[in-house]
Design an enzyme around this catalytic site. Structure first.
Site, PDB file in Angstrom:
ATOM      1  N   TYR A   1       0.854  -1.186   0.000  1.00 26.64           N
ATOM      2  CA  TYR A   1       0.000   0.000   0.000  1.00 26.64           C
ATOM      3  C   TYR A   1       0.891   1.237   0.000  1.00 26.64           C
ATOM      4  O   TYR A   1       2.020   1.215   0.469  1.00 26.64           O
ATOM      5  CB  TYR A   1      -1.002   0.005   1.145  1.00 26.64           C
ATOM      6  CG  TYR A   1      -0.478  -0.126   2.557  1.00 26.64           C
ATOM      7  CD1 TYR A   1       0.123   0.947   3.203  1.00 26.64           C
ATOM      8  CD2 TYR A   1      -0.642  -1.309   3.269  1.00 26.64           C
ATOM      9  CE1 TYR A   1       0.569   0.837   4.507  1.00 26.64           C
ATOM     10  CE2 TYR A   1      -0.207  -1.427   4.574  1.00 26.64           C
ATOM     11  CZ  TYR A   1       0.402  -0.354   5.188  1.00 26.64           C
ATOM     12  OH  TYR A   1       0.836  -0.462   6.485  1.00 26.64           O
ATOM     13  N   CYS A   2       0.371   2.302  -0.580  1.00 31.69           N
ATOM     14  CA  CYS A   2       1.117   3.551  -0.763  1.00 31.69           C
ATOM     15  C   CYS A   2       2.494   3.295  -1.376  1.00 31.69           C
ATOM     16  O   CYS A   2       3.522   3.675  -0.819  1.00 31.69           O
ATOM     17  CB  CYS A   2       1.259   4.302   0.558  1.00 31.69           C
ATOM     18  SG  CYS A   2       1.781   6.031   0.354  1.00 31.69           S
ATOM     19  N   PRO A   3       2.533   2.630  -2.543  1.00 34.50           N
ATOM     20  CA  PRO A   3       3.830   2.289  -3.134  1.00 34.50           C
ATOM     21  C   PRO A   3       4.564   3.528  -3.644  1.00 34.50           C
ATOM     22  O   PRO A   3       3.948   4.516  -4.063  1.00 34.50           O
ATOM     23  CB  PRO A   3       3.429   1.371  -4.299  1.00 34.50           C
ATOM     24  CG  PRO A   3       2.048   1.816  -4.676  1.00 34.50           C
ATOM     25  CD  PRO A   3       1.397   2.220  -3.376  1.00 34.50           C
TER      26      PRO A   3
END
Length: 283
Positions: free
Chosen positions: A151-153
C-alpha cells in the site's frame, strides 16, 4: 544515496515528541492535527530563522488517505467500512496514498529549512539514510525501491528481503519541507495491508479509474519486529531517533510552539478541517 548528514547541515535540532499527546493547544490530537503542525514547522523553516526539527507522532487506529484516494468512486462506502472496523479516516495534504496507522506505527517528520537549494530526491534519500543509520546495529539489509503490491507504493519504500515496513512522503511549504515517514514497528504488517485491501475493494470495486490504485498483496508487508525477529517497540525506536540526532548535533531544543506559530497553527488546522469535511461527514 544522499547521506542525511549532508542534507541536515546544522548543529542544532528542535526535537518534538508528540507520540503520546491527546490534545494540542486545545485541539484533539488526531492525524489531521499532525499535518497542520508539520505545515507550521515548514512555514517557519526559513533560512536564518529556524533549525531542522524532528517530530515524532503516533495515532491509534487511523487510515490516512492520499488526495487521489479522495476521488475513489465509492469512497463513502470505503470510509464507512473503515469506521465499522474502528478506524478514523483523514485526508492528508502531502503526497502518496492510503496508509494504516495504529499504536505500533511510529511516524517521523524531519522538517528542513532553506529547501530551495535541495532537491526533492535528496530529501527522500536523506530520510532513507537516517533510518539506515539508526538501525545500523540491527541490520544492513534495508533497501529503498518500490515494492509492488504494497500500500502507498513509491520509489522510496523501505524493505528488508522484499517486504515493506516503511513509506515516505514529502510536503513543501515556502522554503521549508516536511519529510514524513511511517515505520511499522510493532504488530503484523499483513493485518494492516489486509485492512487497506478491503478498503480499496469496497471504495473502488471493479470500476475503471484514471488513477492507478494499488492491488495490495498483504504478503509483501511486514513490521520491523517481524523482519528483525525481535520485539522492537515504538518506544525503543523513539530512543534510536533521539540518539541519532544527538550524534549529529551539538544542541537539542524542545521548545513548544511560539505565539506566532500558534497563530499559523490555527489557520492550518482550519484548512485541514475544510479539506476533511466531506470525509468526516461520511464517518
Amino acid at each position: 544515496m544522499k547521506n542525511w548528514k549532508d542534507v541536515v547541515a546544522h548543529r542544532q535540532f528542535r526535537y518534538l515528541d508528540h507520540s503520546k499527546k491527546s490534545f494540542f493547544h486545545g485541539k484533539p490530537y488526531t492525524a489531521l492535527t499532525s499535518f497542520a503542525i508539520d505545515d507550521v514547522l515548514s512555514l517557519f523553516a526559513r533560512s536564518g530563522e529556524a533549525v531542522p526539527a524532528v517530530r515524532l507522532w503516533v495515532h491509534p487506529d487511523t487510515v490516512v488517505l492520499g488526495i487521489p484516494d479522495s476521488r475513489l468512486p465509492y469512497l463513502e462506502e470505503g470510509v464507512r467500512r473503515l469506521a465499522e472496523r474502528g478506524y478514523y479516516s483523514v485526508v492528508r495534504n502531502s503526497g502518496g496514498l492510503a496508509v494504516a496507522l495504529d499504536a505500533g506505527v511510529l511516524n517521523i517528520s524531519l522538517v528542513l529549512p532553506d529547501m530551495r537549494k535541495i532537491s526533492i530526491y535528496d530529501c527522500y534519500e536523506a530520510m532513507v539514510s537516517f533510518i539506515r543509520f539508526i538501525l545500523r546495529d540491527l541490520t544492513d539489509e534495508i533497501e529503498a525501491y518500490e515494492i509492488t503490491g504494497s500500500y502507498c507504493p513509491g520509489d522510496f519504500d523501505l524493505s528488508i528481503d522484499g517486504k515493506k515496513f516503511a513509506g515516505i512522503s514529502q510536503r513543501r511549504v515556502r522554503d521549508g519541507a516536511a519529510i514524513q515517514i511511517y515505520l511499522d514497528v510493532e504488530g503484523e504488517g499483513r493485518e494492516r495491508a489486509e485492512l487497506l485491501r478491503e478498503f480499496y475493494d469496497v471504495a473502488k470495486k471493479d470500476e475503471e479509474t484514471r488513477f492507478d490504485y494499488p492491488d495490495i498483496d498483504p504478503a509483501v508487508m511486514a513490521s520491523l519486529s517481524e523482519l528483525l525477529g525481535m520485539a522492537l517497540t515504538v518506544d525503543a525506536m523513539k530512543e534510536r531517533v533521539l540518539q541519532g540526532i544527538r550524534e549529529a548535533s551539538d544542541r537539542i531544543v524542545t521548545d513548544d510552539f511560539s505565539d506566532n506559530e500558534l497563530v499559523q497553527f490555527e489557520k492550518r488546522y482550519v484548512q485541514m478541517m475544510k479539506r476533511n469535511k466531506e470525509v468526516a461527514d461520511m464517518q
